[in-house]
Design a protein around this motif. Sequence first.
Motif, PDB file in Angstrom:
ATOM      1  N   GLU A  35       0.816  -1.216   0.000  1.00 30.25           N
ATOM      2  CA  GLU A  35       0.000   0.000   0.000  1.00 30.25           C
ATOM      3  C   GLU A  35       0.851   1.268   0.000  1.00 30.25           C
ATOM      4  O   GLU A  35       0.606   2.198  -0.768  1.00 30.25           O
ATOM      5  N   ASP A  36       1.849   1.332   0.875  1.00 33.04           N
ATOM      6  CA  ASP A  36       2.673   2.536   0.968  1.00 33.04           C
ATOM      7  C   ASP A  36       3.391   2.817  -0.348  1.00 33.04           C
ATOM      8  O   ASP A  36       3.426   3.965  -0.814  1.00 33.04           O
ATOM      9  N   ALA A  37       3.950   1.774  -0.948  1.00 33.28           N
ATOM     10  CA  ALA A  37       4.694   1.962  -2.194  1.00 33.28           C
ATOM     11  C   ALA A  37       3.788   2.449  -3.312  1.00 33.28           C
ATOM     12  O   ALA A  37       4.151   3.350  -4.088  1.00 33.28           O
ATOM     13  N   VAL A  38       2.600   1.881  -3.423  1.00 33.45           N
ATOM     14  CA  VAL A  38       1.668   2.264  -4.490  1.00 33.45           C
ATOM     15  C   VAL A  38       1.198   3.701  -4.303  1.00 33.45           C
ATOM     16  O   VAL A  38       1.231   4.514  -5.237  1.00 33.45           O
ATOM     17  N   LEU A  39       0.762   4.031  -3.089  1.00 33.54           N
ATOM     18  CA  LEU A  39       0.185   5.361  -2.854  1.00 33.54           C
ATOM     19  C   LEU A  39       1.236   6.467  -2.878  1.00 33.54           C
ATOM     20  O   LEU A  39       1.009   7.539  -3.456  1.00 33.54           O
ATOM     21  N   LEU A  40       2.379   6.227  -2.274  1.00 34.69           N
ATOM     22  CA  LEU A  40       3.414   7.260  -2.242  1.00 34.69           C
ATOM     23  C   LEU A  40       3.977   7.544  -3.635  1.00 34.69           C
ATOM     24  O   LEU A  40       4.248   8.698  -3.982  1.00 34.69           O
ATOM     25  N   SER A  41       4.137   6.494  -4.431  1.00 33.34           N
ATOM     26  CA  SER A  41       4.640   6.698  -5.792  1.00 33.34           C
ATOM     27  C   SER A  41       3.595   7.370  -6.669  1.00 33.34           C
ATOM     28  O   SER A  41       3.921   8.212  -7.526  1.00 33.34           O
ATOM     29  N   PHE A  42       2.314   7.052  -6.460  1.00 30.49           N
ATOM     30  CA  PHE A  42       1.225   7.705  -7.186  1.00 30.49           C
ATOM     31  C   PHE A  42       1.187   9.188  -6.837  1.00 30.49           C
ATOM     32  O   PHE A  42       1.070  10.058  -7.710  1.00 30.49           O
ATOM     33  N   GLN A  43       1.298   9.455  -5.547  1.00 27.38           N
ATOM     34  CA  GLN A  43       1.283  10.847  -5.075  1.00 27.38           C
ATOM     35  C   GLN A  43       2.442  11.643  -5.670  1.00 27.38           C
ATOM     36  O   GLN A  43       2.264  12.775  -6.149  1.00 27.38           O
ATOM     37  N   LYS A  44       3.634  11.061  -5.677  1.00 28.00           N
ATOM     38  CA  LYS A  44       4.808  11.750  -6.195  1.00 28.00           C
ATOM     39  C   LYS A  44       4.704  11.981  -7.700  1.00 28.00           C
ATOM     40  O   LYS A  44       5.069  13.045  -8.208  1.00 28.00           O
ATOM     41  N   MET A  45       4.184  10.984  -8.419  1.00 26.47           N
ATOM     42  CA  MET A  45       4.014  11.129  -9.864  1.00 26.47           C
ATOM     43  C   MET A  45       3.038  12.258 -10.186  1.00 26.47           C
ATOM     44  O   MET A  45       3.289  13.080 -11.079  1.00 26.47           O
ATOM     45  N   LEU A  46       1.924  12.328  -9.457  1.00 27.05           N
ATOM     46  CA  LEU A  46       0.942  13.378  -9.696  1.00 27.05           C
ATOM     47  C   LEU A  46       1.522  14.759  -9.396  1.00 27.05           C
ATOM     48  O   LEU A  46       1.254  15.733 -10.114  1.00 27.05           O
ATOM     49  N   PHE A  47       2.340  14.834  -8.344  1.00 27.44           N
ATOM     50  CA  PHE A  47       2.968  16.111  -8.022  1.00 27.44           C
ATOM     51  C   PHE A  47       3.947  16.520  -9.127  1.00 27.44           C
ATOM     52  O   PHE A  47       4.021  17.698  -9.505  1.00 27.44           O
ATOM     53  N   THR A  48       4.662  15.548  -9.665  1.00 25.71           N
ATOM     54  CA  THR A  48       5.614  15.827 -10.738  1.00 25.71           C
ATOM     55  C   THR A  48       4.910  16.350 -11.987  1.00 25.71           C
ATOM     56  O   THR A  48       5.364  17.307 -12.620  1.00 25.71           O
ATOM     57  N   ILE A  49       3.786  15.732 -12.347  1.00 30.14           N
ATOM     58  CA  ILE A  49       3.109  16.078 -13.603  1.00 30.14           C
ATOM     59  C   ILE A  49       2.110  17.224 -13.435  1.00 30.14           C
ATOM     60  O   ILE A  49       2.048  18.132 -14.272  1.00 30.14           O
ATOM     61  N   GLU A  51       1.783  19.115 -10.511  1.00 26.18           N
ATOM     62  CA  GLU A  51       2.239  20.102  -9.526  1.00 26.18           C
ATOM     63  C   GLU A  51       1.193  20.335  -8.437  1.00 26.18           C
ATOM     64  O   GLU A  51       0.963  21.458  -7.985  1.00 26.18           O
ATOM     65  N   LYS A  52       0.562  19.249  -8.023  1.00 30.54           N
ATOM     66  CA  LYS A  52      -0.428  19.314  -6.943  1.00 30.54           C
ATOM     67  C   LYS A  52      -0.185  18.143  -6.006  1.00 30.54           C
ATOM     68  O   LYS A  52      -0.017  17.005  -6.455  1.00 30.54           O
ATOM     69  N   VAL A  76      -4.771  12.351 -15.998  1.00 37.57           N
ATOM     70  CA  VAL A  76      -3.339  12.571 -16.174  1.00 37.57           C
ATOM     71  C   VAL A  76      -2.956  12.352 -17.633  1.00 37.57           C
ATOM     72  O   VAL A  76      -3.289  11.321 -18.220  1.00 37.57           O
ATOM     73  N   GLU A  77      -2.264  13.305 -18.219  1.00 39.82           N
ATOM     74  CA  GLU A  77      -1.790  13.204 -19.593  1.00 39.82           C
ATOM     75  C   GLU A  77      -0.363  13.747 -19.681  1.00 39.82           C
ATOM     76  O   GLU A  77       0.004  14.671 -18.942  1.00 39.82           O
ATOM     77  N   PRO A  78       0.439  13.175 -20.625  1.00 36.27           N
ATOM     78  CA  PRO A  78       0.156  12.004 -21.454  1.00 36.27           C
ATOM     79  C   PRO A  78       0.190  10.725 -20.611  1.00 36.27           C
ATOM     80  O   PRO A  78       1.081  10.561 -19.781  1.00 36.27           O
ATOM     81  N   LEU A  79      -0.777   9.868 -20.844  1.00 36.70           N
ATOM     82  CA  LEU A  79      -1.017   8.726 -19.978  1.00 36.70           C
ATOM     83  C   LEU A  79       0.177   7.780 -19.917  1.00 36.70           C
ATOM     84  O   LEU A  79       0.580   7.334 -18.838  1.00 36.70           O
ATOM     85  N   GLU A  80       0.743   7.436 -21.056  1.00 33.86           N
ATOM     86  CA  GLU A  80       1.832   6.459 -21.060  1.00 33.86           C
ATOM     87  C   GLU A  80       3.069   6.992 -20.350  1.00 33.86           C
ATOM     88  O   GLU A  80       3.771   6.249 -19.653  1.00 33.86           O
ATOM     89  N   ASP A  81       3.351   8.267 -20.507  1.00 33.29           N
ATOM     90  CA  ASP A  81       4.487   8.861 -19.787  1.00 33.29           C
ATOM     91  C   ASP A  81       4.243   8.822 -18.283  1.00 33.29           C
ATOM     92  O   ASP A  81       5.149   8.522 -17.494  1.00 33.29           O
ATOM     93  N   ALA A  82       3.018   9.132 -17.884  1.00 35.47           N
ATOM     94  CA  ALA A  82       2.675   9.110 -16.463  1.00 35.47           C
ATOM     95  C   ALA A  82       2.808   7.707 -15.893  1.00 35.47           C
ATOM     96  O   ALA A  82       3.313   7.512 -14.774  1.00 35.47           O
TER      97      ALA A  82
END
Length: 222
Positions: A35-49, A51-52, A76-82
């Motif tokens: 759970e931690d790995a999935v959610l934290l990486s999702f959160q970081k990816m969204l912040f990267t793309i 900026e939230k 999230v776009e572009p989807l494959e990059d994300a």
Amino acid sequence: MEAIRTYQMILRKVLQLMKYTHIVFDVDGTLLDSEDAVLLSFQKMLFTIQEKMYPLEELRFSLGIPGHDALARMKVEPLEDAFRIWGEYEKEFSYSIKPFKEIPSTLSQLKRNGIQMGVITSRTREEYAAVVPPFGLDHYFEHILCAEDSPGHKPDPAPMLRYMELSGAGKENVLYIGDSAYDCRCAHGAGVDFALALWGCRAPEGISPEYALEKPEDVLSL
């Protein structure tokens, strides 16, 4: 040789008396505490793309569904990059992924009991290969169904129907163990019984399993 034949005869008779000869597992929240790995990486990816910074609770919906579906829901776009970036970030948090306690010993005992085991997961094959084989669990499973292996994804019953096609199992002989409503709907849609993995389930309300298991070894009592 006579002793071996006697043992095989007894084993066949035992299996005939058993209702479940196939047990299929979900991965995240069932076999692995990820759970931690999935959610934290999702959160970081969204912040990267985007900026939230989203609170983790707002991202919990992503557990148990295909990554592309989670990304589409967040627009999230572009989807494959994300998707690629998310996978890279998950590797950073992979130190937090581990099998749930009793999973290795339970799988070992099920195998000794002659139970055939499989996996149905929303992870891609690449994602699956990154998290399950390193813990030495892969060899227990005869059929592994990932996101690419069926025309539909959980909660659609397609993955379970595909499992039964590959294994030759009848629906009355299969038990699916998972931690989410998606897993339950997948099983029931295919006419298969479902056991809820309470050790990994965060929201059991509204899920209607045939069994609610407190810990992995409880499946042995079935």
